[in-house]
Design a protein around this motif. Structure first.
Motif, PDB file in Angstrom:
ATOM      1  N   ILE A   1      -1.539   2.846 -14.918  1.00  0.00           N
ATOM      2  CA  ILE A   1      -1.556   3.549 -13.119  1.00  0.00           C
ATOM      3  C   ILE A   1      -0.742   2.554 -12.428  1.00  0.00           C
ATOM      4  O   ILE A   1      -0.779   1.664 -12.338  1.00  0.00           O
ATOM      5  CB  ILE A   1      -2.626   3.477 -12.546  1.00  0.00           C
ATOM      6  CG1 ILE A   1      -3.330   4.242 -13.778  1.00  0.00           C
ATOM      7  CG2 ILE A   1      -2.386   4.993 -10.881  1.00  0.00           C
ATOM      8  CD1 ILE A   1      -5.352   4.900 -13.069  1.00  0.00           C
ATOM      9  N   ARG A   2       0.867   3.148 -11.698  1.00  0.00           N
ATOM     10  CA  ARG A   2       1.177   2.042 -10.616  1.00  0.00           C
ATOM     11  C   ARG A   2       1.435   3.226  -9.847  1.00  0.00           C
ATOM     12  O   ARG A   2       1.880   3.793  -9.920  1.00  0.00           O
ATOM     13  CB  ARG A   2       2.278   2.494 -11.256  1.00  0.00           C
ATOM     14  CG  ARG A   2       4.057   1.523 -10.712  1.00  0.00           C
ATOM     15  CD  ARG A   2       5.023   1.248 -11.676  1.00  0.00           C
ATOM     16  NE  ARG A   2       5.466   2.228 -12.303  1.00  0.00           N
ATOM     17  CZ  ARG A   2       6.778   2.940 -11.651  1.00  0.00           C
ATOM     18  NH1 ARG A   2       7.048   1.858 -10.271  1.00  0.00           N
ATOM     19  NH2 ARG A   2       7.330   3.921 -11.878  1.00  0.00           N
ATOM     20  N   ILE A   3       1.184   2.889  -8.831  1.00  0.00           N
ATOM     21  CA  ILE A   3       1.748   3.329  -7.249  1.00  0.00           C
ATOM     22  C   ILE A   3       2.122   2.931  -6.461  1.00  0.00           C
ATOM     23  O   ILE A   3       2.410   1.460  -6.449  1.00  0.00           O
ATOM     24  CB  ILE A   3       0.023   3.099  -6.641  1.00  0.00           C
ATOM     25  CG1 ILE A   3      -1.353   3.719  -7.159  1.00  0.00           C
ATOM     26  CG2 ILE A   3       0.231   4.186  -5.215  1.00  0.00           C
ATOM     27  CD1 ILE A   3      -2.800   3.511  -6.714  1.00  0.00           C
ATOM     28  N   ASN A   4       3.659   3.034  -6.389  1.00  0.00           N
ATOM     29  CA  ASN A   4       4.999   2.763  -5.579  1.00  0.00           C
ATOM     30  C   ASN A   4       4.604   4.190  -4.731  1.00  0.00           C
ATOM     31  O   ASN A   4       5.313   4.623  -4.817  1.00  0.00           O
ATOM     32  CB  ASN A   4       5.724   2.462  -6.465  1.00  0.00           C
ATOM     33  CG  ASN A   4       6.966   1.984  -5.853  1.00  0.00           C
ATOM     34  OD1 ASN A   4       7.253   1.254  -4.267  1.00  0.00           O
ATOM     35  ND2 ASN A   4       7.737   1.670  -6.564  1.00  0.00           N
ATOM     36  N   GLY A   5       4.056   3.389  -2.859  1.00  0.00           N
ATOM     37  CA  GLY A   5       4.058   3.927  -2.445  1.00  0.00           C
ATOM     38  C   GLY A   5       3.271   4.614  -1.782  1.00  0.00           C
ATOM     39  O   GLY A   5       2.453   4.970  -2.806  1.00  0.00           O
TER      40      GLY A   5
ATOM     41  N   ASP B   1       1.794  -1.277  -5.043  1.00  0.00           N
ATOM     42  CA  ASP B   1       3.283  -1.632  -4.305  1.00  0.00           C
ATOM     43  C   ASP B   1       3.074  -0.921  -2.848  1.00  0.00           C
ATOM     44  O   ASP B   1       3.656   0.760  -3.417  1.00  0.00           O
ATOM     45  CB  ASP B   1       4.044  -1.913  -5.257  1.00  0.00           C
ATOM     46  CG  ASP B   1       3.854  -3.055  -5.883  1.00  0.00           C
ATOM     47  OD1 ASP B   1       4.356  -4.053  -5.870  1.00  0.00           O
ATOM     48  OD2 ASP B   1       4.368  -2.803  -7.176  1.00  0.00           O
ATOM     49  N   SER B   2       3.365  -1.753  -1.869  1.00  0.00           N
ATOM     50  CA  SER B   2       3.267  -0.534  -0.321  1.00  0.00           C
ATOM     51  C   SER B   2       4.372  -1.724   0.213  1.00  0.00           C
ATOM     52  O   SER B   2       4.475  -1.905   0.117  1.00  0.00           O
ATOM     53  CB  SER B   2       2.226  -0.445  -0.269  1.00  0.00           C
ATOM     54  OG  SER B   2       1.841   0.228   1.257  1.00  0.00           O
ATOM     55  N   PRO B   3       5.187  -0.741   0.938  1.00  0.00           N
ATOM     56  CA  PRO B   3       5.697  -0.517   1.730  1.00  0.00           C
ATOM     57  C   PRO B   3       5.625  -1.458   4.050  1.00  0.00           C
ATOM     58  O   PRO B   3       6.164  -2.124   3.904  1.00  0.00           O
ATOM     59  CB  PRO B   3       6.863   0.691   2.523  1.00  0.00           C
ATOM     60  CG  PRO B   3       6.047   1.552   1.951  1.00  0.00           C
ATOM     61  CD  PRO B   3       5.388   1.293   0.588  1.00  0.00           C
ATOM     62  N   ILE B   4       4.185  -0.796   3.254  1.00  0.00           N
ATOM     63  CA  ILE B   4       2.805  -1.868   4.108  1.00  0.00           C
ATOM     64  C   ILE B   4       2.218  -1.834   3.846  1.00  0.00           C
ATOM     65  O   ILE B   4       1.571  -2.136   2.990  1.00  0.00           O
ATOM     66  CB  ILE B   4       2.912  -0.345   5.428  1.00  0.00           C
ATOM     67  CG1 ILE B   4       4.128   1.035   5.873  1.00  0.00           C
ATOM     68  CG2 ILE B   4       2.105  -0.625   6.501  1.00  0.00           C
ATOM     69  CD1 ILE B   4       3.918   2.076   6.736  1.00  0.00           C
TER      70      ILE B   4
ATOM     71  N   ASP C   1       0.085  -9.140   0.663  1.00  0.00           N
ATOM     72  CA  ASP C   1      -0.352  -8.627   1.461  1.00  0.00           C
ATOM     73  C   ASP C   1      -0.391  -6.937   1.106  1.00  0.00           C
ATOM     74  O   ASP C   1      -0.549  -5.705   1.353  1.00  0.00           O
ATOM     75  CB  ASP C   1      -0.377  -8.676   3.382  1.00  0.00           C
ATOM     76  CG  ASP C   1       0.384  -8.294   3.383  1.00  0.00           C
ATOM     77  OD1 ASP C   1       1.638  -8.180   2.762  1.00  0.00           O
ATOM     78  OD2 ASP C   1       0.414  -8.711   4.873  1.00  0.00           O
ATOM     79  N   LYS C   2       0.468  -7.059   0.009  1.00  0.00           N
ATOM     80  CA  LYS C   2       1.172  -5.566   0.630  1.00  0.00           C
ATOM     81  C   LYS C   2       1.681  -5.098  -1.203  1.00  0.00           C
ATOM     82  O   LYS C   2       1.917  -4.141  -1.830  1.00  0.00           O
ATOM     83  CB  LYS C   2       2.669  -5.254   0.218  1.00  0.00           C
ATOM     84  CG  LYS C   2       3.396  -5.715   2.188  1.00  0.00           C
ATOM     85  CD  LYS C   2       4.240  -5.599   2.602  1.00  0.00           C
ATOM     86  CE  LYS C   2       5.063  -5.449   3.900  1.00  0.00           C
ATOM     87  NZ  LYS C   2       5.756  -5.516   4.658  1.00  0.00           N
TER      88      LYS C   2
ATOM     89  N   ARG D   1      -9.528   4.055  -2.846  1.00  0.00           N
ATOM     90  CA  ARG D   1      -8.886   4.593  -2.116  1.00  0.00           C
ATOM     91  C   ARG D   1      -8.946   3.117  -1.535  1.00  0.00           C
ATOM     92  O   ARG D   1      -8.638   1.929  -0.945  1.00  0.00           O
ATOM     93  CB  ARG D   1     -10.139   4.710  -0.781  1.00  0.00           C
ATOM     94  CG  ARG D   1     -10.560   6.557  -1.808  1.00  0.00           C
ATOM     95  CD  ARG D   1     -12.063   6.835  -0.569  1.00  0.00           C
ATOM     96  NE  ARG D   1     -12.731   8.030  -0.923  1.00  0.00           N
ATOM     97  CZ  ARG D   1     -13.579   8.056  -1.170  1.00  0.00           C
ATOM     98  NH1 ARG D   1     -14.996   8.187  -0.164  1.00  0.00           N
ATOM     99  NH2 ARG D   1     -13.954   9.621  -1.468  1.00  0.00           N
ATOM    100  N   PHE D   2      -7.828   2.905   0.235  1.00  0.00           N
ATOM    101  CA  PHE D   2      -6.611   2.227   0.518  1.00  0.00           C
ATOM    102  C   PHE D   2      -5.708   3.293   2.127  1.00  0.00           C
ATOM    103  O   PHE D   2      -6.319   4.422   1.625  1.00  0.00           O
ATOM    104  CB  PHE D   2      -5.708   1.517  -0.649  1.00  0.00           C
ATOM    105  CG  PHE D   2      -4.705   2.430  -0.133  1.00  0.00           C
ATOM    106  CD1 PHE D   2      -3.562   2.050   0.236  1.00  0.00           C
ATOM    107  CD2 PHE D   2      -4.733   2.881  -1.812  1.00  0.00           C
ATOM    108  CE1 PHE D   2      -2.387   3.407  -0.551  1.00  0.00           C
ATOM    109  CE2 PHE D   2      -3.619   3.617  -2.419  1.00  0.00           C
ATOM    110  CZ  PHE D   2      -2.476   3.932  -2.037  1.00  0.00           C
ATOM    111  N   ARG D   3      -6.614   1.422   2.840  1.00  0.00           N
ATOM    112  CA  ARG D   3      -5.742   2.539   4.186  1.00  0.00           C
ATOM    113  C   ARG D   3      -3.936   1.688   4.118  1.00  0.00           C
ATOM    114  O   ARG D   3      -4.044   0.774   3.852  1.00  0.00           O
ATOM    115  CB  ARG D   3      -6.638   2.318   5.370  1.00  0.00           C
ATOM    116  CG  ARG D   3      -7.870   3.827   5.074  1.00  0.00           C
ATOM    117  CD  ARG D   3      -8.395   2.775   6.764  1.00  0.00           C
ATOM    118  NE  ARG D   3      -9.440   3.965   6.367  1.00  0.00           N
ATOM    119  CZ  ARG D   3      -9.368   4.789   7.666  1.00  0.00           C
ATOM    120  NH1 ARG D   3      -8.512   4.982   7.806  1.00  0.00           N
ATOM    121  NH2 ARG D   3     -10.745   5.660   7.730  1.00  0.00           N
TER     122      ARG D   3
END
Length: 664
Positions: free
Chosen positions: A56-60, A222-225, A244-245, A266-268
């Motif tokens: 699984i790849r979560i990008n944004g 991977d998150s922009p925030i 941290d991202k 889950r994440f914030r």
């Protein structure tokens, strides 16, 4: 009276027959619904699915999932196998490949009837083949043909989905097991028998039970925030942070049977931010956009109408044990949170339905205790006649100056999804609907689609520890304002093929998500969103020139197509057939699995010259915490006679204990 005597007789029959079952030499009936092959070659009875891996790849806000299934025939005969597996309710399934040894065959999307014809032809010709069809938006079926002794087959499918936060919480759900479905309509069961009749293995130690199958889940995010509060709800995980991202997640080594419950992550985002904004992508002659906008703040409680809640609570056989125990805790929290100015009623349903009161009751402590007392008397039993319960609920009288909300509490193990959506949509002007899914592997498609059809919100409770938080979130949600009269428009841009076509009332703690296509030649083009809130006009403008267009955006076309499919198929009810041509066009044009399209892969090399193969089905594990009573309908005794059943069972147990003691 005779019904009550029949319950007593049934209990004594169970007690009398308990020893006979253990000494029976050919108790195939008592082993149902496990797989049973009459000629009983043990080497063939062990089915070919050996491992299921998810990458699984979560990008944004976009997740891309690759599921790899390994089949291996260690027997002495060729096998044609069938395996039922779950998917996410929001997933756009857009790829399948089959690998046998060094040979790789990429599946093609075809109309379902044509794909089934090609599969049957390949099977008859002795060719290895794979066919993937959609049984429900969250239930898929894989057929593989001519798996030869010693064959190692790898099937790899890919799907994508958009993660939409609720109260700032993003949630990725990777389902691992399909719960059993109840269906009393013989015609419906006949249509769905290919997957509803799939066998279930009740014994976790059974070598055929896929709960013991190797299940691996690897995830990268991977998150922009900056991320925070990254946690797994039902599995133990190991997390490695790059920064941290960015992080990678895998199952902990202590997870020995991870495949009997949903994997939920889950994440914030730092400072409770939402990945809002505009994303665009061009493919061929068409331009796609995705808009996510944070809703306005809540209104004051004094601006809200008087409220009435009608709880529709599932007490059927599949709810026995953990799901019903959790439901009782949930109902205690929900009822206790009602205000004295609010009113409520409860309809308990299984094979039939019983109501707490002929008319709604004010939420006084006395009435709440009365409701909880009736709730505690139910221990579960019978089928899951959801449609009858909803029909009865909508027919109950109501006052015109009261805003009524239906709250459905169930595990969703029923095969009447589309009938439910039609009924809810037909009564949308009368009541909105919130749905609670209870259990470790609930039927999320039913829960989420019922809530969407009812302009409400879905809530999932996977364990007792979540009861307080979820019930509190429900209370906050129903007090949240609605943004009405929402419209999307453009300045120097032509917007078309918008999804959702008509934007419903939106809750304030959930972002507004809109897909669409556009035409524009201006650098000053702006896409605008406007609506009416209790505090005035809400407006947001997003320039196309500032829109994001990175690697995540490559999936916008298929995600747009999946959202359109939701309207045309998932929630179309009895009108889905009239949308057949458009659904087929979507499936073929975007290489997308739909009710009318399927993936077919055929290896043209003839592997089975004898053209003889055993047809077998892979048994499914029961979801964690689900009783075996979910596999068959049992009559639901009236609550006031549960004490009698308990006493009889205690007497039977005491009698058995006495007989087992040595005589003095």
């Amino acid at each position: 009276m005779f019904k009550h005597l029949s319950i007593i007789a049934l209990l004594f029959c169970i007690a009398a027959g308990s020893h006979a079952e253990t000494t029976c030499d050919d108790c195939t009936e008592s082993l149902a619904p496990r797989l049973w092959i009459p000629d009983g070659d043990p080497a063939t009875d062990v089915l070919p699915l050996k491992a299921s891996h998810a990458d699984i790849r979560i990008n944004g806000p976009i997740a891309e999932v690759t599921v790899t299934q390994h089949y291996s025939n260690a027997g002495k005969r060729a096998i044609n196998a069938r395996y039922v597996f779950p998917g996410s309710t929001h997933s756009a399934v857009h790829g399948l490949t089959m690998k046998i040894g060094a040979r790789i065959v990429k599946a093609k999307i075809e109309e379902k009837q044509q794909a089934e014809h090609l599969f049957a032809k390949a099977q008859q010709e002795g060719k290895r083949a794979a066919l993937m069809t959609q049984q429900r938006p969250n239930v898929f079926m894989m057929d593989v043909a001519n798996i030869m002794p010693g064959d190692d087959v790898e099937l790899k499918l890919t799907y994508s989905e958009l993660l939409v936060p609720e109260q700032g919480v993003y949630e990725l759900v990777y389902p691992t097991v399909v719960g059993p479905r109840y269906g009393s309509d013989p015609l419906q069961v006949a249509r769905d028998a290919a997957w509803i009749a799939n066998p279930y293995a009740k014994d976790a130690g059974d070598s055929r039970n896929p709960a013991a199958t190797e299940t691996r889940i690897n995830l990268s995010i991977d998150s922009p925030i900056a991320l925070k509060d990254l946690q797994s709800v039902q599995h133990k995980i190991e997390t490695k942070w790059q920064n941290d991202k960015s992080a990678t997640v895998s199952l902990a080594g202590s997870e020995t049977q991870p495949g009997n419950r949903d994997f939920i992550l889950r994440f914030r985002l730092q400072d409770e931010q939402i990945v809002s904004g505009l994303m665009t992508y061009s493919q061929g002659a068409e331009n796609y956009f995705l808009m996510m906008a944070e809703p306005p703040a809540r209104v004051q409680s004094g601006q809200v109408m008087n409220r009435e809640y009608l709880f529709v609570v599932d007490v059927s056989g599949s709810m026995i044990g953990f799901p019903l125990d959790t439901t009782k805790q949930l109902m205690t929290r929900l009822l206790s949170a009602l205000k004295p100015t609010e009113s409520f009623n409860i309809l308990f349903f299984a094979g039939d339905a019983r109501v707490l009161s002929p008319e709604p009751l004010t939420a006084t402590p006395e009435h709440i205790q009365q409701a909880l007392g009736m709730m505690s008397a139910y221990n579960g039993g019978g089928g899951t006649e959801l449609i009858n319960a909803l029909t009865q609920a909508y027919a109950m009288p109501r006052k015109p100056d009261v805003a009524r909300s239906l709250v459905v509490v169930t595990d969703g193990y029923v095969s009447a999804e589309r009938e439910a959506y039609t009924l809810i949509a037909d009564n949308l002007n009368d009541s909105n609907l919130f749905a609670f899914g209870i259990g470790s592997s609930v039927n999320r498609h039913l829960i989420e689609s019922m809530a969407k059809a009812g302009a409400g919100e879905p809530f999932i409770v996977t364990g007792e520890k979540e009861v307080d938080a979820v019930s509190a979130r429900f209370r906050r949600t129903i007090e949240a304002p609605l943004l009405s009269n929402i419209a999307v428009s453009g300045k120097d841009v032509d917007i078309y093929d918008q999804e959702p076509k008509n934007i419903p009332l939106m809750l304030a703690e959930r972002p507004i998500v809109i897909f669409g296509k556009y035409r524009s030649t201006s650098d000053q083009a702006v896409i605008e969103l406007q609506g009416q809130s209790a505090n005035g006009v809400y407006h947001v403008a997003m320039p196309l020139a500032e829109a994001s267009c990175d690697s995540r955006a490559e999936l916008l076309p298929v995600l747009w197509a999946r959202n359109r499919l939701t309207r045309l198929a998932d929630m179309a009810g009895n009108e889905m057939e009239s949308n057949r041509d458009e659904i087929v066009k979507l499936g073929l044009g975007y290489s997308l699995l739909t009710p009318y399209t399927a993936f077919i892969a055929v290896d043209e090399v003839v592997a089975n010259a004898a053209k003889q193969a055993e047809n077998v089905q892979q048994p499914l594990p029961l979801p964690q915490g689900v009783s075996e009573y979910a596999l068959a309908s049992q009559p639901m005794p009236e609550p006031e006679f549960y004490w009698l059943i308990v006493m009889l069972m205690a007497l039977i147990a005491a009698n058995s204990l006495r007989k087992s003691q040595p005589h003095v």
